[in-house]
Scaffold this motif. Structure first.
Motif, short mmCIF file in Angstrom:
data_model
loop_
_atom_site.label_atom_id
_atom_site.label_comp_id
_atom_site.label_asym_id
_atom_site.label_seq_id
_atom_site.Cartn_x
_atom_site.Cartn_y
_atom_site.Cartn_z
N ARG A 358 28.52 7.14 38.96
CA ARG A 358 29.73 6.96 38.21
C ARG A 358 29.72 8.01 37.03
NH1 ARG A 358 34.38 4.17 38.63
NH2 ARG A 358 34.18 3.35 36.67
N ARG A 361 30.41 11.53 38.76
CA ARG A 361 31.77 11.63 39.21
C ARG A 361 32.71 12.14 37.87
NH1 ARG A 361 35.95 13.19 42.32
NH2 ARG A 361 37.83 11.78 42.02
N GLN A 404 43.22 10.32 35.91
CA GLN A 404 42.44 10.37 36.84
C GLN A 404 41.17 9.44 36.52
OE1 GLN A 404 42.98 11.52 40.08
NE2 GLN A 404 41.18 10.38 40.64
N GLU A 408 40.52 5.61 38.15
CA GLU A 408 39.05 5.09 38.73
C GLU A 408 38.43 4.23 37.81
OE1 GLU A 408 36.90 8.59 40.26
OE2 GLU A 408 38.84 9.70 40.87
#
Length: 479
Positions: A358, A361, A404, A408
Motif C-alpha cells: 500500500r 502504490r 486516484q 483506492e
C-alpha cells in the motif's frame, strides 16, 4: 430610660457589633478571582522525516511538526458548579467528575505534591492507583469547575503524534489556569519564551508517560515547540534532542494507507534481520544516518537561514498556486535536495523490509506522474507516507492524484511541514474568521465547535491557519 429604650439600645449595639465583625471578615477574606474567559489551545502533530528504524540503533533522526492539529476549548464554570467535564467527540469520549469526590487526600501527603516548575521523570504509583478508579491516565489539579472540549484533525493511531498533541494542549491549558505561564506575546524575550515552552513540555511528557509508559519525549517536544528536532537515543539516558530552528515550512501531501501496522512487529523484524545479516544491515543503517546528516546540512545551510531571516511568512506556502496554476516555490533547489534524500531514505527502509504494497502504490503513483518524492514515515508495514510535491506541478495534476488515491481507499491530507508549535487563543474570539466579523470578533460557540463536520469544518471554524496564513488572535511562543 424606658424598657423600650433599653431594648432599642441593645439591638443597635448588637447590630453595630455584627456589622463590625462582618467588616473584619470581609477585610481578612481573600478576594474572589474572576472567572476566566473561555480560551483555546492548539498543538500540532508530527511526522518522522528522516531516520526511521536507524534511530532505534543509535543513529540520528529528524521529526517535524505538521499543520494537522488538536484544538482544546476551555470553558470555566461558576464556583458553585464543582464539576469537571471532558468532551472529546472525535473518540466518542464524554465524562464528568465531581471535583470534591476526587482523591485529593493522597496528593497532600509528604513528597506527593508536585509544583508547576518541577521536573517529573517518573510516575508516582500511589497517585496513579488513587486516580485509577475515577478514570485511568487523567491528571487533575484543584480549581473551579471546567469543561474541556477537544477536536483533533490528526488521524489517531497513525504514528502522527496525536496523543502528544493532546497532552501539550492539556498541559498548556492547566498551566494557564494556574496562571504560571507568561505570554505568548509578540515582544516576549526569547529566553522567557523558551522557559514557558520547557514548562509546558515537561508536563506534556508526564501525560505521555501516563499513556505510553516510557516515551522518547520527541513527540511532545515537537508538538510544543513546532519546527523540527534532531534526536538520537543515548544508552541508559533520555534521548538527546536538539531543536532545528532553521527548518523551513515545506508543502506536504500526507497519505494514510488505512493499513493497520505494528511498530513493535516492524522494529523486531529489523532487529532479526540485523542478527542474521549484521554487516549488510549495519551498512544500511550507516547509510540512513548519512542521509539524515545530509538533510541537517541542507536545513542549516546559508540558503535556508537566509530564507528564514528574509521572510516573516513561511518560506514555502502549502500548495499555494499562481493564477496560471503553478505552485509558488521560494527555493526549488532546496526542495529538490530534500526530496532526493527522501527517495534514498525510502529505498533504504524498503531494503530493511519495512515497506508495504500500500505504501509502494502511493510511491508508484507519484513517481509515474513525476509529481514529487515519497517515503514512508514511522515504523512502516502500513501507516502513512509523506510526499513533497515538485516545483511547478499544477494544482489540477495534484487533484488527479488525490482522486486516484481516494478511489483506492487512501485518505490524504494537504498539509505543511515545519510549522508553529503550541498556540493560544485568549479569549476564544476569532477576529478574521471566514464568517462575517462582528464588532470585537466572533466568540467561539461550544456547540458549533462540537458539531463542526470533519477536519475541514474544524479548521474553517477555529483553525490556526486562515486563508492568508495565521489567523489574527492566535499567538505562539516564538524562539
Amino acid at each position: 430610660m424606658t424598657a423600650k429604650d433599653d431594648t432599642t439600645s441593645v439591638v443597635a449595639d448588637a447590630e453595630a457589633k455584627a456589622l463590625h465583625a462582618q467588616s473584619r471578615y470581609k477585610m481578612s477574606r481573600k478576594a474572589s478571582s474572576p472567572m476566566m474567559p473561555a480560551f483555546m489551545v492548539s498543538a500540532p502533530g508530527k511526522v518522522i522525516v528522516f531516520g526511521e528504524h536507524s534511530v532505534v540503533h543509535g543513529k540520528a533522526a529528524i521529526a517535524a511538526a505538521i499543520s494537522l492539529r488538536s484544538y482544546l476549548l476551555v470553558t470555566a464554570l461558576s464556583k458553585s458548579k464543582r464539576t469537571l467535564t471532558l468532551r472529546f467527540p472525535d473518540i466518542d469520549m464524554s465524562h464528568t467528575w465531581n471535583i470534591d469526590e476526587l482523591p485529593w487526600e493522597i496528593f497532600s501527603k509528604p513528597g506527593k505534591k508536585k509544583f508547576y516548575y518541577d521536573l517529573v521523570t517518573a510516575l508516582d504509583q500511589d497517585l496513579l492507583d488513587a486516580i485509577q478508579p475515577h478514570l485511568a491516565n487523567v491528571s487533575l489539579l484543584k480549581f473551579p469547575g471546567c469543561i474541556y472540549t477537544l477536536r483533533s484533525t490528526i488521524p489517531i493511531g497513525a504514528g502522527l503524534g496525536s496523543s502528544a498533541s493532546i497532552a501539550v494542549c492539556i498541559s498548556t491549558a492547566l498551566l494557564l489556569q494556574l496562571r504560571t505561564l507568561s505570554g505568548p506575546h509578540p515582544d516576549q524575550p526569547a529566553d522567557e519564551a523558551r522557559l514557558q515552552i520547557e514548562r509546558i513540555n515537561r508536563w506534556a511528557f508526564v501525560a505521555e508517560m501516563c499513556i505510553h509508559g516510557n516515551p522518547s519525549g520527541v513527540d511532545n517536544t515537537v508538538a510544543t515547540q513546532g519546527k523540527a528536532v534532531v534526536f538520537k537515543r543515548v544508552e541508559s539516558k533520555p534521548p538527546a534532542v536538539r531543536s532545528l530552528w532553521s527548518f523551513p515550512e515545506l508543502p506536504l501531501l500526507l497519505v494514510d494507507t488505512k493499513q493497520p501496522k505494528s511498530t513493535k512487529h516492524e522494529v523486531a523484524k529489523v532487529a532479526r534481520l540485523k542478527r542474521n545479516q549484521p554487516e549488510i544491515v549495519d551498512n544500511i543503517l550507516n547509510a540512513m544516518d548519512a542521509v539524515t546528516r545530509s538533510a541537517i546540512s541542507v536545513f542549516e545551510s546559508e540558503t535556508s537561514s537566509k530564507l528564514e531571516e528574509e521572510n516573516d511568512a513561511p518560506a514555502i506556502q502549502s500548495l499555494k498556486l499562481h493564477e496560471n496554476g503553478q505552485r509558488e516555490d521560494a527555493d526549488g533547489d532546496m526542495v529538490a535536495a530534500i526530496g532526493s534524500l527522501m527517495t534514498i531514505n525510502h529505498g533504504l527502509l524498503s531494503a530493511l523490509g519495512v515497506s508495504h504494497p500500500r505504501l509502494e502504490r502511493v510511491r508508484e503513483l507519484v513517481d509515474y506522474e513525476g509529481l514529487g518524492w515519497t517515503k514512508l514515515t514511522g515504523a512502516g508495514g502500513g501507516g502513512c507516507s509523506i510526499t513533497l510535491i515538485k516545483r511547478s506541478i499544477s494544482r489540477s495534476r495534484v487533484l488527479e492524484l488525490e482522486q486516484q488515491l481516494a478511489q483506492e481507499g487512501y485518505q490524504q491530507f494537504v498539509t505543511t511541514l515545519g510549522g508553529s508549535g503550541v498556540g493560544v487563543l485568549w479569549p476564544a474570539v476569532l477576529r478574521n474568521g471566514t464568517v462575517d466579523d462582528e464588532e470585537g470578533g466572533i466568540e467561539i460557540d461550544m456547540e458549533k465547535f462540537l458539531n463542526a463536520e470533519g477536519n475541514e469544518g474544524v479548521e474553517r471554524l477555529v483553525g490556526v491557519e486562515g486563508g492568508d496564513g495565521e489567523r489574527e488572535g492566535w499567538k505562539f511562543w516564538r524562539m
